[in-house]
Structure formats: structure tokens, C-alpha cells
Design an enzyme around this catalytic site. Structure first.
Site, short mmCIF file in Angstrom:
data_model
loop_
_atom_site.label_atom_id
_atom_site.label_comp_id
_atom_site.label_asym_id
_atom_site.label_seq_id
_atom_site.Cartn_x
_atom_site.Cartn_y
_atom_site.Cartn_z
N ASN A 92 0.70 -1.08 0.31
CA ASN A 92 -0.35 -0.34 0.17
C ASN A 92 1.09 1.24 0.32
O ASN A 92 2.02 1.25 0.00
CB ASN A 92 -0.81 0.00 1.04
CG ASN A 92 -0.18 -0.18 2.52
OD1 ASN A 92 0.76 1.21 2.41
ND2 ASN A 92 -0.02 -1.23 3.35
N ASP B 133 -4.10 -6.76 5.44
CA ASP B 133 -5.37 -6.80 5.54
C ASP B 133 -5.36 -8.52 5.17
O ASP B 133 -6.05 -9.79 5.76
CB ASP B 133 -7.09 -6.52 5.64
CG ASP B 133 -6.79 -4.69 6.62
OD1 ASP B 133 -6.82 -5.10 7.63
OD2 ASP B 133 -7.70 -4.14 5.96
N LYS C 56 7.83 -17.38 -10.35
CA LYS C 56 7.62 -16.79 -11.05
C LYS C 56 5.87 -17.02 -11.56
O LYS C 56 6.52 -17.68 -12.85
CB LYS C 56 8.72 -15.83 -12.07
CG LYS C 56 8.09 -15.24 -12.53
CD LYS C 56 9.55 -13.59 -13.52
CE LYS C 56 8.99 -12.85 -14.35
NZ LYS C 56 9.20 -12.21 -14.98
N ASP D 35 -4.56 -9.43 13.25
CA ASP D 35 -5.35 -8.39 13.40
C ASP D 35 -4.38 -7.92 14.54
O ASP D 35 -3.90 -8.37 16.12
CB ASP D 35 -6.23 -7.81 14.12
CG ASP D 35 -6.50 -6.35 13.98
OD1 ASP D 35 -5.97 -5.80 14.20
OD2 ASP D 35 -7.44 -5.85 13.49
N ILE D 36 -2.42 -7.37 14.39
CA ILE D 36 -1.66 -7.07 15.68
C ILE D 36 -2.10 -6.60 16.22
O ILE D 36 -1.89 -7.16 17.82
CB ILE D 36 -0.46 -6.68 14.57
CG1 ILE D 36 0.42 -7.34 13.33
CG2 ILE D 36 1.77 -6.73 15.35
CD1 ILE D 36 1.03 -6.81 12.30
N LYS E 257 -13.76 2.13 15.52
CA LYS E 257 -12.35 1.45 15.89
C LYS E 257 -11.93 1.32 16.99
O LYS E 257 -11.34 0.37 17.52
CB LYS E 257 -11.92 1.91 14.55
CG LYS E 257 -10.22 1.14 14.49
CD LYS E 257 -9.86 1.59 12.66
CE LYS E 257 -10.75 1.09 11.65
NZ LYS E 257 -10.32 1.33 10.11
N LYS F 22 -11.72 -2.30 18.56
CA LYS F 22 -9.50 -2.49 18.79
C LYS F 22 -9.31 -1.99 20.34
O LYS F 22 -8.63 -3.49 20.75
CB LYS F 22 -8.97 -1.90 17.86
CG LYS F 22 -9.18 -1.73 16.38
CD LYS F 22 -7.48 -2.69 15.72
CE LYS F 22 -8.35 -2.54 14.17
NZ LYS F 22 -7.46 -2.92 13.35
#
Ligand code: CTP
Length: 401
Positions: free
Chosen positions: A211, A284, A294, A313-314, A344, A348
Site C-alpha cells: 500500500n 488485511d 514467478k 490483527d496485530i 474502531k 480494537k
């Protein structure tokens, strides 16, 4: 301008590392400081006062009988409005002189005559054997006992060809240390673990999914925590950033590796981590059917079928530990920040969540943040990421019991 308005007396003593002092002077000036250079006669064998005057924009003082000062007392007047004295490079001989309160030239006399409120920072620079010599080590212990701060040194290849401790820090590291010396020690004695950057999830050995996180915000938080006196471990996904000076960095690629390293750091009853800050933009999902070789284009033009599975999810895993550190999460949203942030934080199960708009911050040098805690939310207006990181560290420190 991290040193805006600061007056620094920079002392140079004899050593090949004088060449780094030129760059250091420029770096401090660029950061807003006014730099008054004082050189010993040994330093002038390595670099000239002309260079140092050119870079600092002020006449250089080298002699304790210099009549340019009205009362002819440069050893007093040069430090009276100073915010700090930095000796870089500081030779083994000058360390000896500081340890014994010698006053036999302008720089040593000026150090002894400094007001107790003016911090003295020294950046040792010498051959490894000189550094390891018991006499040098004794003198260094004395300096620390006297409240003098050491900047480095580093280990590595030396100008003499030998390898070991004694290399002076680089100009940018010295600058970070001088800036850090002016920050309040709000996290002194605390251990902070954080994640930063993107993760990279392989599709095959040469391709992957990642990302746009640059890691800048996380690295800024790591640096701010170090400046505040914390012992900092940074678990970082792939970034092009330099590790902040004083921060221990562990590099990872995937979310699973990031998870495993974080859990290993927290393992054991006495891991002693006080704060965990999850700044990383963790992918995610990972590709469950990643190829060991390859992937080749199909003759019929069809695309490969990628199968995704969810990454751990750390942050949620750390927050669910029986005795979790103080957990701080980040939320990168694209809209409805106030609403999603609070949701959130509760989802969390963390006491503090920092919200920002992802596409507004990824890769940029500035940002704006909203802090969500049990009492509501507070906005930190748009500013440089380093400045925001310092405000965030202050907000975290004020919430630790
Ligand atoms: N995080 C994490 N591990 C993950 C995913 C996220 O530790 N696998 C952490 C991030 O570092 C950040 C926080 O969780 O501190 C929020 O991340 P974000 O991706 O915004 O939240 P998600 O829970 O993934 O929610 P969604 O993508 O559905 O908005």
C-alpha cells in the site's frame, strides 16, 4: 525549524572528524540555530577558522586573549546567552581536560566557566585503542557523573584504517541528538514498541501486494519517543527511510512477520514494554496461494486466480493480552473520520486511537490527527509529522499511570 531561536556554542578540538563539524554547523544553521564556533589550536590543524566562519556566519574564536570581546573575557561572554555547548569532535585529550576541569585554553576555560544551566554535550572522536584505554574510560565516567551528555560515538571503520568504537556520529545524527536534548523527557525509563510502514504480501518471488504508506508518521513517532527518553524498538515494513538515531529497528516484509516479531518482543513476563503504538498500514489479506516460482502469462490470456486469507490483527492481538502494554492504534480512513475513529477504538479495545485521512497523509510530510479516547476526541491541527508525533507522545505520556 527544530532549533529556531537556539544559540549553540560549537567547540572543535583536534581530530580528523573536524571535517564533519563543517556539515554539522550547516545542519544546525538550517534547523534555525545560531552557531558560535570556538576552536582549539589542535582543531586548526584539521580545518580552518575561515571555513567555520563561512558556514556559521560569525567570527570564530580561538584565543582566550581575543580582544574583540568588549571586556576581553570571551571565556565568560560567549556562553552567557547560549542554550547549549556542543564539543564536536571531542578528542581524548579534551575529554581528559573536561574530566579534570582544566583551564589552559579558551575552549576548556569556557567549559569550566559555563553557567550550571547551560548543558554541555560532547561527541567523542578518536582511534579505537584510545577509546578503549582505561584512562579514557575513567575520564568518560567522570564526565557522565558531572552531568555532561555523550553523543555517540559509533563503531565502524576509522580514518586510521582500524575498526571499532570511536567514530564520531555523522552530522545528521549529531543534529538529531542536539534537537533531542531540548525535548522534555516525558517517557524517561519507559519502553516503547511500535510498528510502521506498509507490509508487502508476496504473490510470487518478484510480485506482491502493498500500500502507499511511506512509514514517515511511524518513524516520526519512533523518533519523538526516543527524544522523550524512551527505549524504542521499531518493527518496520519496507520503507526508504533512515532509522532515527537511537532507535532499534527490526525490518520485516509481511504482516505475519510483523505479528511474529511484535509478539516475540512482548513475550515473557518481564519484556517490560510500557507502550505499544501500531502505526503500520498492515495488509488485511495475504495471498494464500502465493507461487514459489514467478507466475507466467497464460497462453489463453486468462489471469491467475489469487486466493486471499486474512492476516492476524496485530493491534487487537496485543490489546487482548492478559497484561497488555498501553496500546495506541492508528486509523487511516477515507471518510467519516470522527464516526469511524470512535467505532474502531472500541472495536480494537484500545485506550487511545489516532485517526487520520489515509490519502491525505500517505507519503506526505505533514498531517492532521484526531485523538480518540474514552472521554471523546481532540483534534491536532495540520502540522509537520515530527511536530505531530511530539504532540502525540506528550498525549500518550500524560495518559500513562
Ligand atoms: N492493524 C494491525 N494489524 C492488522 C490490521 C491493522 O495491527 N492486521 C492496526 C494498524 O496498525 C492500525 C489499526 O490496526 O493501528 C487500524 O488499522 P486499519 O487498517 O485502519 O483498521 P482495520 O481494523 O483493518 O479496519 P478497516 O480496514 O476495516 O477499516
Amino acid at each position: 525549524m527544530d532549533l529556531a531561536g537556539k544559540k549553540i556554542v560549537l567547540g572543535l578540538t583536534g581530530g580528523i572528524a573536524c571535517y564533519k563539524a563543517a556539515e554539522f554547523t550547516r545542519a544546525m544553521s538550517k534547523a534555525g540555530a545560531s552557531v558560535q564556533v570556538v576552536m582549539t589550536s589542535a582543531a586548526m590543524h584539521f580545518i580552518t577558522p575561515v571555513t567555520m566562519q563561512g558556514l556559521s556566519g560569525k567570527p570564530v574564536f580561538t584565543d582566550q586573549w581575543d580582544a574583540r570581546i568588549g571586556n576581553n573575557m570571551p571565556h565568560i561572554d560567549l556562553t552567557r546567552d547560549a542554550d547549549a555547548i556542543v564539543i564536536a569532535p571531542c578528542s581524548a585529550d579534551f575529554i581528559f581536560k573536561l574530566a579534570h576541569g582544566a583551564c589552559d585554553d579558551l575552549l576548556s576555560t569556557l567549559c569550566v566557566a559555563r553557567p550550571a544551566t547551560v548543558p554541555l554535550l560532547v561527541a567523542p572522536a578518536m582511534n579505537v585503542e584510545m577509546w578503549q584505554n582505561p584512562a579514557t574510560q575513567r575520564n568518560l565516567t567522570q564526565l557522565l557523573e558531572d552531568g555532561i551528555q555523550l553523543l555517540g560515538p559509533d563503531a565502524g571503520e576509522q580514518a586510521c584504517g582500524e575498526v571499532g568504537m570511536g567514530r564520531m556520529l555523522e552530522a545528521d545524527q549529531l543534529l538529531e541528538e542536539v534537537i533531542a536534548s531540548f525535548q522534555p523527557k516525558l517517557l524517561k525509563g519507559k519502553r516503547l514498541l511500535l510498528t510502521a510502514g506498509p507490509t508487502f504480501e508476496p504473490i510470487d518471488p518478484v510480485r506482491g501486494i502493498t500500500n502507499l504508506s511511506s512509514g514517515k508518521m511511524g518513524y516520526a513517532v519512533a523518533r519523538a519517543a526516543y527524544e522523550a527518553g524512551a527505549e524504542v524498538t521499531l518493527v518496520s515494513g519496507p520503507t526508504a527511510l533512515t532509522t532515527p538515531y537511537g532507535v532499534r529497528r527490526i525490518s520485516v516484509q509481511t504482516a505475519q512477520q510483523m505479528h511474529d516479531i511484535v509478539m516475540a518482543q512482548l513475550a515473557g513476563a518481564d519484556s517490560g514494554t510500557d507502550v505499544f503504538v501500531a502505526v503500520a498500514a498492515v495488509a488485511d489479506w495475504r495471498v494464500a496461494n502465493a507461487s514459489a516460482q514467478k507466475l507466467k502469462k497464460n497462453a489463453d490470456g486468462s489471469a491467475p486466480e489469487l486466493v486471499f486469507e486474512q492476516n492476524p490483527d496485530i493491534l487487537a492481538t496485543v490489546a487482548a493480552l492478559p497484561k497488555p502494554p498501553y496500546c495506541v492504534g492508528f486509523a487511516a480512513e477515507s471518510e467519516n473520520l470522527l464516526q469511524y475513529g470512535e467505532v474502531k477504538r472500541i472495536k480494537k479495545n484500545v485506550p487511545l486511537l489516532v485517526g487520520n485521512i489515509g490519502h491525505d497523509t500517505f507519503g506526505k510530510d505533514d498531517n492532521q490527527l484526531v485523538l480518540f479516547d474514552a472521554d471523546g476526541h481532540t483534534s491536532l491541527p495540520r502540522a509537520g509529522k515530527q511536530q505531530l508525533a511530539r504532540q502525540l507522545i506528550a498525549a500518550i505520556a500524560s495518559r500513562l499511570i
